[in-house]
Design a protein around this motif. Sequence first.
Motif, short mmCIF file in Angstrom:
data_model
loop_
_atom_site.label_atom_id
_atom_site.label_comp_id
_atom_site.label_asym_id
_atom_site.label_seq_id
_atom_site.Cartn_x
_atom_site.Cartn_y
_atom_site.Cartn_z
N LEU A 118 40.38 6.54 56.10
CA LEU A 118 40.74 7.84 55.54
C LEU A 118 39.52 8.63 55.08
N THR A 119 38.42 7.94 54.74
CA THR A 119 37.20 8.67 54.36
C THR A 119 36.56 9.36 55.56
N LEU A 120 37.02 9.02 56.77
CA LEU A 120 36.49 9.63 57.99
C LEU A 120 37.27 10.87 58.41
N THR A 121 38.35 11.15 57.71
CA THR A 121 39.19 12.30 58.05
C THR A 121 38.74 13.54 57.29
N ALA A 122 39.27 14.69 57.69
CA ALA A 122 38.92 15.93 57.00
C ALA A 122 39.34 15.91 55.54
N ALA A 123 40.48 15.28 55.25
CA ALA A 123 40.96 15.20 53.87
C ALA A 123 40.12 14.25 53.04
N ARG A 124 39.49 13.27 53.69
CA ARG A 124 38.59 12.30 53.07
C ARG A 124 39.26 11.24 52.21
N ALA A 125 40.56 11.36 51.93
CA ALA A 125 41.17 10.47 50.95
C ALA A 125 42.65 10.26 51.22
N LEU A 126 43.23 9.40 50.43
CA LEU A 126 44.66 9.11 50.45
C LEU A 126 45.47 10.31 49.97
N ASP A 127 46.62 10.54 50.60
CA ASP A 127 47.57 11.53 50.12
C ASP A 127 48.50 10.83 49.14
N THR A 128 48.37 11.16 47.87
CA THR A 128 49.12 10.45 46.82
C THR A 128 50.54 10.97 46.65
N THR A 129 51.00 11.80 47.57
CA THR A 129 52.40 12.25 47.52
C THR A 129 53.23 11.65 48.66
N LEU A 130 52.68 10.64 49.35
CA LEU A 130 53.42 10.05 50.46
C LEU A 130 54.18 8.80 50.01
N SER A 131 53.63 7.62 50.18
CA SER A 131 54.38 6.40 49.85
C SER A 131 54.45 6.18 48.34
N GLN A 132 55.43 5.38 47.93
CA GLN A 132 55.53 5.02 46.51
C GLN A 132 54.27 4.32 46.04
#
Length: 243
Positions: free
Chosen positions: A112-126
């Motif tokens: 995920l650090t290689l993506t444009a967002a760079r990080a985890l989306d904390t609104t997805l999984s519990q």
Amino acid sequence: MKPHQTFEAILSLRADLALALRAAAAQGLSEGVCNHFSVAVPGQEDWFLLNPRGLHWSEVQAADIVMCNAQGEQLAGRHEVEPTAMFIHAAVHRIARKSVVLHTHMPYATALTLTAARALDTTLSQTAMRFHGRLAVDPHYNGLALDMTEGERIAHAMHGADVVFLGNHGVIVCGERVDYAYDDLYYLERACQAQVLAASTGGPLMPVDAALAARVAEQTHGERLQSELFFASLRRTIGSEPS
């Protein structure tokens, strides 16, 4: 803290740190003999314990853990210290004032650090929601941390967060205690794995409302018994020391 109490605390923390390292190896969170875990020594503001250079995490014992200070000097230990470990961890302990600092290149979080967002989306999984409001992103990759300046830059980029995603690099997870920090490290990778797998389906992702994610984060962070039980189970199943 009295000298004998400091000594006893160091013995306990060395055992906990070694267990966390072996658990990380068993659960696929390590990478070769790279990456590093550290914990501050109670009553000694500038001292911290760190895993040594050259040992696979699966073989680390309490006696292998070394002691360093915030100036990047090794104080005790029978093994050498890897330079990037010293520079990153000394700076995070000194500047960000974190007690436990776990740095890994674990695969899904690093992806995920290689993506444009760079990080985890904390609104997805519990599982991801437990980290809502606790993340920072350092998008500026500058190569290996081979001097104190780069470690200091990373520490300042954390802005007090428990978890920082290092662009094109890996993650740092911090905590008050080894068991709490390790629990976060494990579940951070699980949350990142779920996001990567969901994205790989090619279908649209379905985040929840940020307010709900914040409530779940508060619920999880406010009750740490599960973290303690998880670490206790690792002590039973992985063992206090390798045979």
